[in-house]
Design a protein around this motif. Structure first.
Motif, PDB file in Angstrom:
ATOM      1  N   GLN A  99     -14.503  11.333 -12.953  1.00 23.20           N
ATOM      2  CA  GLN A  99     -15.257  12.329 -12.187  1.00 23.20           C
ATOM      3  C   GLN A  99     -16.605  12.520 -12.864  1.00 23.20           C
ATOM      4  O   GLN A  99     -16.775  13.422 -13.671  1.00 23.20           O
ATOM      5  N   ALA A 103      -2.827   8.982 -12.180  1.00 25.23           N
ATOM      6  CA  ALA A 103      -2.597   8.692 -10.762  1.00 25.23           C
ATOM      7  C   ALA A 103      -3.805   8.041 -10.120  1.00 25.23           C
ATOM      8  O   ALA A 103      -3.719   7.550  -9.016  1.00 25.23           O
ATOM      9  N   ALA A 104      -4.942   8.073 -10.789  1.00 24.84           N
ATOM     10  CA  ALA A 104      -6.145   7.483 -10.198  1.00 24.84           C
ATOM     11  C   ALA A 104      -7.005   6.928 -11.323  1.00 24.84           C
ATOM     12  O   ALA A 104      -6.934   7.389 -12.460  1.00 24.84           O
ATOM     13  N   VAL A 105      -7.799   5.930 -11.005  1.00 24.50           N
ATOM     14  CA  VAL A 105      -8.671   5.339 -12.017  1.00 24.50           C
ATOM     15  C   VAL A 105     -10.043   5.995 -12.000  1.00 24.50           C
ATOM     16  O   VAL A 105     -10.934   5.587 -12.712  1.00 24.50           O
ATOM     17  N   THR A 106     -10.194   7.022 -11.175  1.00 24.52           N
ATOM     18  CA  THR A 106     -11.501   7.648 -11.001  1.00 24.52           C
ATOM     19  C   THR A 106     -11.960   8.356 -12.265  1.00 24.52           C
ATOM     20  O   THR A 106     -11.172   9.001 -12.943  1.00 24.52           O
ATOM     21  N   HIS A 112       1.914   2.044  -3.554  1.00 23.64           N
ATOM     22  CA  HIS A 112       0.834   2.736  -4.268  1.00 23.64           C
ATOM     23  C   HIS A 112       0.735   4.182  -3.810  1.00 23.64           C
ATOM     24  O   HIS A 112       0.594   5.088  -4.617  1.00 23.64           O
ATOM     25  N   PHE A 113       0.796   4.364  -2.474  1.00 26.61           N
ATOM     26  CA  PHE A 113       0.629   5.706  -1.912  1.00 26.61           C
ATOM     27  C   PHE A 113       1.682   6.655  -2.455  1.00 26.61           C
ATOM     28  O   PHE A 113       1.361   7.723  -2.993  1.00 26.61           O
ATOM     29  N   PHE A 114       2.948   6.250  -2.368  1.00 25.05           N
ATOM     30  CA  PHE A 114       4.002   7.189  -2.745  1.00 25.05           C
ATOM     31  C   PHE A 114       4.053   7.396  -4.251  1.00 25.05           C
ATOM     32  O   PHE A 114       4.286   8.495  -4.726  1.00 25.05           O
ATOM     33  N   ASP A 152     -18.621  15.629 -14.367  1.00 25.03           N
ATOM     34  CA  ASP A 152     -17.714  16.485 -15.134  1.00 25.03           C
ATOM     35  C   ASP A 152     -17.180  15.777 -16.370  1.00 25.03           C
ATOM     36  O   ASP A 152     -17.075  16.369 -17.431  1.00 25.03           O
ATOM     37  N   ASN A 203       1.500   7.204  -6.352  1.00 23.20           N
ATOM     38  CA  ASN A 203       0.376   8.048  -6.738  1.00 23.20           C
ATOM     39  C   ASN A 203       0.561   9.481  -6.268  1.00 23.20           C
ATOM     40  O   ASN A 203       0.204  10.424  -6.967  1.00 23.20           O
ATOM     41  N   LEU A 204       1.152   9.632  -5.066  1.00 28.05           N
ATOM     42  CA  LEU A 204       1.411  10.978  -4.550  1.00 28.05           C
ATOM     43  C   LEU A 204       2.403  11.695  -5.460  1.00 28.05           C
ATOM     44  O   LEU A 204       2.226  12.873  -5.795  1.00 28.05           O
ATOM     45  N   HIS A 249       0.533  12.666  -8.584  1.00 30.91           N
ATOM     46  CA  HIS A 249      -0.341  13.818  -8.333  1.00 30.91           C
ATOM     47  C   HIS A 249       0.484  15.094  -8.306  1.00 30.91           C
ATOM     48  O   HIS A 249       0.075  16.135  -8.826  1.00 30.91           O
ATOM     49  N   THR A 278       0.831  -1.206   0.000  1.00 30.84           N
ATOM     50  CA  THR A 278       0.000   0.000   0.000  1.00 30.84           C
ATOM     51  C   THR A 278       0.865   1.255   0.000  1.00 30.84           C
ATOM     52  O   THR A 278       0.498   2.252  -0.621  1.00 30.84           O
ATOM     53  N   SER A 279       2.022   1.191   0.674  1.00 33.85           N
ATOM     54  CA  SER A 279       2.909   2.358   0.674  1.00 33.85           C
ATOM     55  C   SER A 279       3.419   2.639  -0.725  1.00 33.85           C
ATOM     56  O   SER A 279       3.539   3.794  -1.127  1.00 33.85           O
TER      57      SER A 279
END
Lengths: 358, 170
Positions: free
Chosen positions: B53, B48-51, B27-29, B56, B31-32, B35, B24-25
């Motif tokens: 929105q 950085a994300a699969v989202t 992924h965190f770093f 929009d 993606n950070l 970003h 998880t770290s």
């Protein structure tokens, strides 16, 4: 006299404000950090005058929503205890911060100033007792709601907290034995010593104790690997019957306890406000470089270092919370009684032996 | 199910927990980092994300996706529908109401004078589309946001069905 009182009031404001603000901010950190870990974006919709700033207004929006919500008390609930429980929870989580030193002692115009709200020599005992008093809030909430599910949640909470409090208390005995003091300021000052240029922080001296205390502190905060009292996603715990800001206070207690656990971990194991090679007159690096600094700057650097360490531990606890799945209840009890308690007792034994033999 | 026994290291749990935190770290770093670079306009091609929105940005829908209904008009603008009542009959939710009338063109026997479709009842099975002999009703408008504040607003009449989106949104 007045001077001391004014200093204490300012210090109380700083510590209380810092803890509450950090706890409020952690609600945002929790959502955002979990989002970044899981390849999502996270809360970013709340805006003020068209400004979004990465969703930083979400804690404000959440609080506003919780305050404006209906405050509902179930019909057959015990009115007084039902209203009292969240306050007990938050109160004991907040006053525990009093004994934590946020910086070194110093003298200013002939007054000795302790950067610690309550300069008491049994600080560690005080914190442990106050943290166990916090269980009352949870138990009262479960008891007063007149709901079977919340009652069971309260029971789960009390048995879990009692199990892990023992490990927590026993695991830090190693540190107390080595420093010979329950005063947290003394414990932090003792971590300013060096062994061949390696700072003698608690984490190097007592790594086993560190892991035990970390686990027990996580269990005390009632967050995910140990969130059986709450189990907000399905089993539901002691706060089923709470709504509005009363629920918000239980929620805030979790985050306050996370901050408290971080502060305790920092104080006991990561040298509190100590910075490696920073002495009272400036930096003395092992390779011989010396940076002389005035005393106010040294004190200020210490406070900043303490805050950074606390924030690091908040981040780390959050990381664990979003990584590990929840334990089953029998696993939780087995971990507490059959694994962690014996290890912490053996740790004390080994520490004592080493202290006698060396 | 065939589960292998946990090894001693796995049963200690602490190493497995550390492995999980490492994952998880990472992924965190990563993606950070992405970003942060996106803020400066770098590495925009790496997401950085699969989202998505949603309001929009809308992901393109598959053309075969069953979306809101649509009556196909003839060249003169009248509906192709000949009011054969097949869709009304086959509809399992009984959400289609047709009233037949005469078409001015003598070569066309009938036409739907009224064609009401209650979206509040419709189950989006697509039987009406399949059963239509004239290819008069299709579910290809790509309109997905059909929420409304009242049941009356869920009722689509023939004008709205012929010209999707012509009705004023309340």
């Amino acid at each position: 006299m007045y001077f001391d009182i004014i200093i204490k009031i300012i210090l109380t404001g700083v510590v209380l404000g810092g803890a509450l603000n950090l706890a409020g901010l952690l609600t945002w950190v929790e959502r955002k950090q979990s989002a970044v870990m899981q390849d999502r974006i996270g809360a970013n919709r709340a805006s003020l005058f068209g400004l979004r700033i990465l969703g930083l207004f979400h804690p404000l929006a959440d609080m506003l929503k919780l305050i404006l919500k209906e405050d509902f008390t179930p019909r057959y609930a015990h009115k007084i205890l039902h209203a009292l429980a969240p306050f007990v929870s938050v109160f004991f989580a907040l006053i525990a911060f009093a004994a934590i030193p946020i910086g070194n002692d110093f003298a200013w115009r002939g007054h000795a100033i302790h950067l610690q709200v309550a300069h008491i020599n049994v600080g560690l005992l005080y914190i442990l007792s106050v943290m166990s008093m916090g269980v009352y809030g949870v138990v009262l909430a479960g008891f007063a709601s007149n709901n079977n599910y919340s009652f069971l949640g309260g029971l789960r909470a009390s048995s879990q907290m009692i199990s892990y409090e023992i490990t927590m208390g026993v695991s830090i005995m190693g540190i107390v034995m080595m420093d010979g003091s329950l005063n947290l300021q003394n414990i932090v000052q003792a971590q300013g010593q060096y062994w061949h240029h390696l700072p003698l922080w608690g984490i190097f001296l007592q790594p086993v104790s560190f892991f035990l205390f970390l686990t027990a502190a996580m269990a005390e905060t009632k967050r995910t690997p140990f969130d059986l009292p709450e189990g907000e996603s399905e089993i539901i715990g002691y706060f089923v019957e709470y709504s509005g800001m009363k629920f918000g206070m239980f929620f805030l207690t979790d985050f306050l306890e996370t901050v408290l656990a971080s502060a305790l971990l920092t104080t006991l194991f990561l040298g509190g406000w100590q910075i490696p090679y920073l002495f009272h007159d400036g930096f003395h690096f092992p390779w011989g470089t010396v940076w002389i600094m005035a005393q106010p700057w040294v004190i200020l650097l210490g406070v900043i270092a303490f805050s950074i360490k606390v924030i690091f531990f908040c981040w780390f606890l959050m990381m664990i919370r979003w990584t590990l799945p929840r334990f089953r209840y029998d696993q939780l009890m087995r971990l507490g009684w059959k694994i962690m308690l014996p290890i912490s007792l053996i740790n004390i034994l080994v520490t004592g032996l080493v202290m006698v033999l060396l | 199910m065939n589960r292998s026994e946990l090894t001693f290291i796995e049963r200690l749990y602490i190493f497995e927990a550390l492995k999980g935190i490492l994952l998880t770290s990472r992924h965190f770093f990563w993606n950070l980092f992405l970003h942060t670079t996106h803020l400066f306009g770098l590495l925009k091609n790496k997401s950085a994300a699969v989202t998505v929105q949603y309001p929009d940005e809308i992901r393109p829908y598959a053309p075969r996706l069953r979306t809101r209904h649509h009556l196909v008009p003839r060249a003169d603008g009248s509906p192709r529908c000949v009011a054969c009542m097949l869709c009304e009959t086959v509809c399992p939710a009984k959400c289609i109401y047709i009233i037949a009338g005469e078409h001015p063109d003598p070569n066309v026997e009938k036409v739907a004078k009224r064609f009401d479709l209650d979206l509040g009842k419709c189950v989006y099975c697509g039987f009406c589309v399949e059963v239509c002999p004239e290819d008069a009703i299709r579910m290809d408008t790509q309109i997905m946001n059909i929420a409304a504040y009242s049941r009356e607003e869920m009722l689509l009449d023939i004008n709205e069905l012929l010209r999707p989106g012509s009705r004023k949104q309340s």
